[in-house]
Design an enzyme around this catalytic site. Structure first.
Site, PDB file in Angstrom:
ATOM      1  N   HIS A   1       9.494  -0.356   9.106  1.00 25.12           N
ATOM      2  CA  HIS A   1       8.553  -1.494   9.192  1.00 25.12           C
ATOM      3  C   HIS A   1       8.647  -2.395   7.950  1.00 25.12           C
ATOM      4  CE1 HIS A   1       6.360   0.268  12.592  1.00 25.12           C
ATOM      5  NE2 HIS A   1       6.163   1.383  11.907  1.00 25.12           N
TER       6      HIS A   1
ATOM      7  N   ASP B   1       0.857  -1.195   0.000  1.00 24.78           N
ATOM      8  CA  ASP B   1       0.000   0.000   0.000  1.00 24.78           C
ATOM      9  C   ASP B   1       0.892   1.244   0.000  1.00 24.78           C
ATOM     10  OD1 ASP B   1       0.932  -0.531   2.622  1.00 24.78           O
ATOM     11  OD2 ASP B   1      -0.833   0.329   3.586  1.00 24.78           O
TER      12      ASP B   1
HETATM   13  O1  RIB Z   1       2.256  -0.584  11.046  1.00 24.53           O
HETATM   14  C1  RIB Z   1       3.160  -0.341  10.018  1.00 24.53           C
HETATM   15  C2  RIB Z   1       2.546  -0.682   8.679  1.00 24.53           C
HETATM   16  O2  RIB Z   1       1.418   0.175   8.456  1.00 24.53           O
HETATM   17  C3  RIB Z   1       3.455  -0.465   7.496  1.00 24.53           C
HETATM   18  O3  RIB Z   1       3.200  -1.441   6.525  1.00 24.53           O
HETATM   19  C4  RIB Z   1       3.049   0.905   6.992  1.00 24.53           C
HETATM   20  O4  RIB Z   1       3.355   1.079   5.631  1.00 24.53           O
HETATM   21  C5  RIB Z   1       1.578   0.926   7.275  1.00 24.53           C
HETATM   22  O5  RIB Z   1       0.896   0.314   6.230  1.00 24.53           O
HETATM   23 CA    CA Z   2       2.789  -0.760   4.172  1.00 21.92          CA
END
Ligand code: RIB
Ligand code: CA
Length: 306
Positions: free
Chosen positions: A239, A9
């Protein structure tokens, strides 16, 4: 060399993960599938195409679901990633278009064609993956493994006190995925909150890779500002890059094997919880990480880009 598809995303840390995969010599990226979360699904598709074009990769992008399996649609996380997904960088239309297949059908076909070899790395809500599981009972058996950015065992949440954002945005889909018996690695907040990148780190990335690294450096300014608004001044979490790095470098992570279920209602909705032993297959949950080694790999690989 691993064969990889990223379900994404994009999103600022998604862009970091996709550029990392483009640079990594041990990853063969086979395509991207898109999902809502940080942005709407059509914007995710546009951004995914744009990132691939920027990286000089001609790869398929398959557009995914526009909303969760059961819950009503959520507003995108524009306070974290900006209205268009890349912070202050303005929207730009790609030259290419997505493939006619939807994400779930594309994933099913690619898993069959690369049976036993394909690693799937979802870094957004798990709706497309749940749809693929529901459409094809053989889907997870055809994968080599799945590495998810999402969830939290002991760390608490980042969108509610209990839930990590990707799981929160479609808890029903996440529960389908954790129940499916896949070889599953969960890269959640227990480890991603330990891997931090500062303004100085992004400046170094931009200096070594002026074009693509420079784009990440620009995006990171918005992302770091968001972190500061929530009281985090020591950098932003990597992340999504952490999950992609775990695909080819699992030795940098320590795991505990547990059956995982997802709370789908009430104030704990989106929480990833230990399920009763034997009630479903076990997930390898990352609980510790060699954070400096992950960050060093991230920076070294991005430096290979133009
Ligand atoms: O919690 C972190 C996630 O949430 C990552 O994938 C960031 O891009 C959002 O989608
Ligand atoms: Ca993400």
């Amino acid at each position: 060399m691993i064969k990889l598809i990223i379900d994404t995303d994009p999103g600022i840390d998604d862009a970091m993960a996709i550029f990392y995969a483009a640079a990594a010599p041990d990853i063969e990226l086979l395509g991207l599938t898109t999902i809502f979360g940080n942005v709407t699904t059509p914007i995710a598709t546009r951004n995914a195409l744009r990132l691939l074009e920027k990286a000089g990769l001609e790869l398929p992008v398959a557009e995914g679901a526009h909303g969760p399996l059961s819950l009503p649609p959520f507003a995108p996380s524009s306070q974290v990633h900006g209205e268009e997904g890349f912070g202050d960088i303005p929207a730009e239309d790609p030259k290419g278009v997505s493939v006619p297949e939807d994400a779930a059908d594309f994933l099913i076909r690619m898993a069959r064609e690369h049976r036993g070899e394909l690693v799937l790395c979802p870094i957004g809500p798990l709706t497309n993956i749940a749809l693929a599981i529901q459409r094809d009972p053989e889907f997870v058996n055809n994968l080599k493994r799945m590495v998810i950015m999402g969830g939290s065992l002991d760390e608490g949440g980042n969108i509610t006190p209990h839930a990590e954002a990707n799981i929160y945005h479609d808890p029903h889909a996440a529960d389908v995925v954790f129940a499916a018996g896949a070889k599953l690695l969960m890269v959640g907040l227990d480890v991603t909150h330990r891997i931090l990148c500062t303004k100085a780190d992004f400046a170094s990335i931009g200096a070594q890779s002026p074009e693509l690294g420079g784009m990440l450096q620009s995006m990171s300014e918005f992302y770091l500002r968001f972190y500061e608004t929530v009281g985090k001044f020591d950098g932003c979490s990597l992340h999504d890059p952490a999950a992609v790095i775990a695909c080819s470098h699992p030795e940098l992570f320590e795991v505990k094997k547990l059956p995982i279920r997802v709370s789908c209602a009430g104030e704990t909705s989106g929480a990833t919880l230990e399920a009763l032993k034997g009630s479903r297959g076990e997930t390898s949950v990352c609980l510790a990480v060699k954070a400096e080694a992950v960050k060093a790999l991230f920076m070294a690989r991005l430096a290979l880009l133009p």
